[in-house]
Enzyme design. Structure first.
Site, mmCIF file in Angstrom:
data_model
loop_
_atom_site.group_PDB
_atom_site.id
_atom_site.type_symbol
_atom_site.label_atom_id
_atom_site.label_comp_id
_atom_site.label_asym_id
_atom_site.label_seq_id
_atom_site.Cartn_x
_atom_site.Cartn_y
_atom_site.Cartn_z
ATOM 1 N N TRP A 106 -10.128 0.621 -5.387
ATOM 2 C CA TRP A 106 -9.300 2.054 -4.861
ATOM 3 C C TRP A 106 -8.051 2.209 -5.467
ATOM 4 O O TRP A 106 -7.689 3.060 -5.811
ATOM 5 C CB TRP A 106 -9.501 1.924 -3.390
ATOM 6 C CG TRP A 106 -8.985 3.267 -2.504
ATOM 7 C CD1 TRP A 106 -7.815 3.326 -1.927
ATOM 8 C CD2 TRP A 106 -9.549 4.358 -2.651
ATOM 9 N NE1 TRP A 106 -7.964 4.784 -1.504
ATOM 10 C CE2 TRP A 106 -8.838 5.347 -1.911
ATOM 11 C CE3 TRP A 106 -10.807 5.033 -3.390
ATOM 12 C CZ2 TRP A 106 -9.212 6.747 -1.906
ATOM 13 C CZ3 TRP A 106 -11.071 6.398 -3.209
ATOM 14 C CH2 TRP A 106 -10.308 7.221 -2.575
ATOM 15 N N SER A 126 0.795 -1.204 -0.013
ATOM 16 C CA SER A 126 -0.141 0.042 -0.152
ATOM 17 C C SER A 126 0.740 1.370 -0.097
ATOM 18 O O SER A 126 1.721 1.275 -1.040
ATOM 19 C CB SER A 126 -0.896 0.007 1.164
ATOM 20 O OG SER A 126 -2.134 0.711 1.034
ATOM 21 N N HIS A 139 -7.761 -5.582 -0.007
ATOM 22 C CA HIS A 139 -6.438 -4.688 0.065
ATOM 23 C C HIS A 139 -5.873 -5.529 1.339
ATOM 24 O O HIS A 139 -5.918 -5.046 2.709
ATOM 25 C CB HIS A 139 -6.827 -3.493 0.380
ATOM 26 C CG HIS A 139 -5.794 -2.384 0.541
ATOM 27 N ND1 HIS A 139 -4.867 -2.371 -0.711
ATOM 28 C CD2 HIS A 139 -5.263 -1.694 1.359
ATOM 29 C CE1 HIS A 139 -4.089 -1.260 -0.306
ATOM 30 N NE2 HIS A 139 -4.253 -0.957 0.969
HETATM 31 C C1 GTR Z 1 -5.142 4.525 1.945
HETATM 32 C C2 GTR Z 1 -4.640 5.311 0.746
HETATM 33 C C3 GTR Z 1 -3.950 4.626 -0.228
HETATM 34 C C4 GTR Z 1 -3.054 3.427 0.342
HETATM 35 C C5 GTR Z 1 -3.689 2.906 1.934
HETATM 36 C C6 GTR Z 1 -2.897 2.395 2.808
HETATM 37 O O1 GTR Z 1 -6.042 5.363 2.843
HETATM 38 O O2 GTR Z 1 -6.020 6.053 0.167
HETATM 39 O O3 GTR Z 1 -3.345 5.160 -1.144
HETATM 40 O O4 GTR Z 1 -2.238 3.947 0.698
HETATM 41 O O5 GTR Z 1 -4.367 4.046 2.647
HETATM 42 O O6 GTR Z 1 -1.423 2.582 2.781
HETATM 43 O O7 GTR Z 1 -3.232 1.396 3.450
#
Ligand code: GTR
Length: 428
Positions: free
Chosen positions: A358, A267, A408
């Site tokens: 996302w 992420s 995710h």
């Molecule tokens: C979210 C963000 C993403 C990603 C994620 C993370 O809120 O929008 O870009 O980086 O966090 O790092 O878990």
């Protein structure tokens, strides 16, 4: 006003706040609404000349692209440390029931025991030939969160509160041991003959917007400077820099082959891993797990998270110049396929999950594809021609990619692929 109207107004306010004031209709998850866009060609110089030889790539185009990413997206690192030093604070040769040697090394950024520092946790497999290859990645909640191993020092740095992890008042406690173990299958990694090194990203720069008063940025302020200049580093560049400092230590560790270190991240830390590998060519391989916007996903697609959205939610992640491109993606001098190209000819593995819209799975796949001409110029496959986004069917050229069912996260399936991919390139 009637009760119904009040409820309606209340719902609208919650909706706007949930979207952090960026109107919700701006987030697009509909492929048919992806705008038409034209990507910059990684093999055309800013002066319009075509790059046809590896020499032109190395001497002209690559430095040009690196500068554009530095000045407009992540920000430049303003200097070098003069007095950094390493303290090996603990070594246990019988960690994890004898499977590994556990080392804990503190990297003192200014050489001062009371100054800013980063704790590096390293597991080295006992039963393999040394020096061995390694995975290096930052973690989100402190080194103690990656395993139940009670010998790991609990981070003393600021940590995001998380009641489920027993973290209140931004301090980690014993309760947080192993809370993220599912993301770090230490035994599986060791069994395959790799060491694992990890550090807490908050040691480098705590992940909240404080105008860059904490973290490593102030170490480099010139007289009278109170925040990074518009083209200087945000937090992602600082975290990437921290990965390079960890590699500085690994170069000194006789058990680790620093020429075979894979940098890995999930992420926001997947964005970080890509940028670390682009900036520091000592990293032999890079793994970006579901990195999305500002990582492996094409910004111009504006699918899922957008430049405006990320700069609004996380104003500290990128350099100030990047904000110029909020809702102006087409004027970006680069796009994220060129970030992947900056890692060429080294192997890079990119992942996506079906439910993680996302992060724009297709945008990441296309970035891998459009980075490929640079790999081909340098005599590598890049993403294989037959590559397609089929769940459960990873592709592994010099660029690898998988789309898997689910959310995710980092799960065993992801690590199984990272290991197969790494084995192709890092095993002797
Ligand atoms: C979210 C963000 C993403 C990603 C994620 C993370 O809120 O929008 O870009 O980086 O966090 O790092 O878990």
């Amino acid at each position: 006003m009637k009760r119904k109207s009040w409820i309606f107004i209340f719902i609208v306010i919650i909706f706007l706040l949930g979207g952090r004031i960026v109107p919700a209709q701006k987030v697009n998850f509909d492929e048919s609404k992806v705008p038409a866009y034209e990507l910059p060609d990684p093999l055309i110089l800013e002066n319009g000349e075509k790059v046809t030889t590896p020499g032109q790539w190395w001497q002209q185009r690559r430095p040009e692209l690196l500068r554009l990413f530095e000045e407009d997206i992540y920000g430049k690192v303003p200097g070098h440390l003069q007095h950094m030093s390493f303290r090996v604070r603990s070594v246990n040769r019988q960690a994890l029931e004898g499977q590994a040697t556990r080392k804990q090394v503190t990297i003192l950024f200014t050489g001062d025991d009371n100054g800013p520092m980063m704790d590096l946790l390293i597991y080295i497999p006992n039963k393999v030939e040394k020096p061995c290859p390694a995975f290096l990645g930052l973690n989100f909640y402190g080194n103690q969160s990656i395993s139940k191993d009670t010998g790991i020092f609990v981070t003393r740095s600021w940590v995001r509160n998380n009641e489920a992890y027993g973290i209140t008042e931004n301090k980690a406690t014993e309760i947080s041991r192993g809370v993220r173990a599912s993301r770090w299958p230490v035994k599986m990694i060791l069994e395959q003959g790799y060491a694992l090194a990890t550090a807490y990203y908050g040691d480098i720069d705590p992940d909240y917007d404080d105008g860059f008063q904490n973290g490593v940025q102030p170490l480099f302020y010139k007289k009278g400077q109170h925040k990074p200049a518009p083209e200087e580093w945000g937090s992602i560049a600082a975290w990437a820099w921290g990965l390079s400092r960890a590699l500085d230590y690994l170069e000194k560790d006789e058990n680790i082959d620093a020429h075979r270190v894979a940098v890995m991240g999930h992420s926001r830390l997947g964005k970080t891993a890509l940028w670390a590998a682009a900036e520091d060519q000592r990293f032999a391989l890079a793994i970006s797990n579901m990195s999305g916007c500002g990582g492996a996903a094409l910004s111009r697609r504006r699918y899922g998270e957008t430049v405006e959205r990320i700069n609004t939610s996380f104003p500290h992640w990128f350099c100030t110049n990047f904000k110029k491109y909020n809702d102006h993606e087409d004027s970006l001098p680069v796009d994220q396929h060129e970030l992947i190209a900056l890692i060429a000819p080294r192997p890079v593995y990119i992942t996506a999950a079906i439910e993680d819209r996302w992060a724009d799975p297709k945008g990441m796949f296309l970035a891998a594809k459009y980075a490929t001409p640079v790999y081909r110029l340098l005599g590598k496959t890049g993403l294989p021609d037959h590559a397609a986004m089929i769940p459960g069917h990873p592709v592994m050229g010099t660029i690898g990619f998988h789309l898997r069912p689910g959310k995710h996260d980092v799960i065993d399936y992801d690590w199984q692929q990272f290991l197969i991919f790494a084995n192709k390139f890092l095993k002797k």
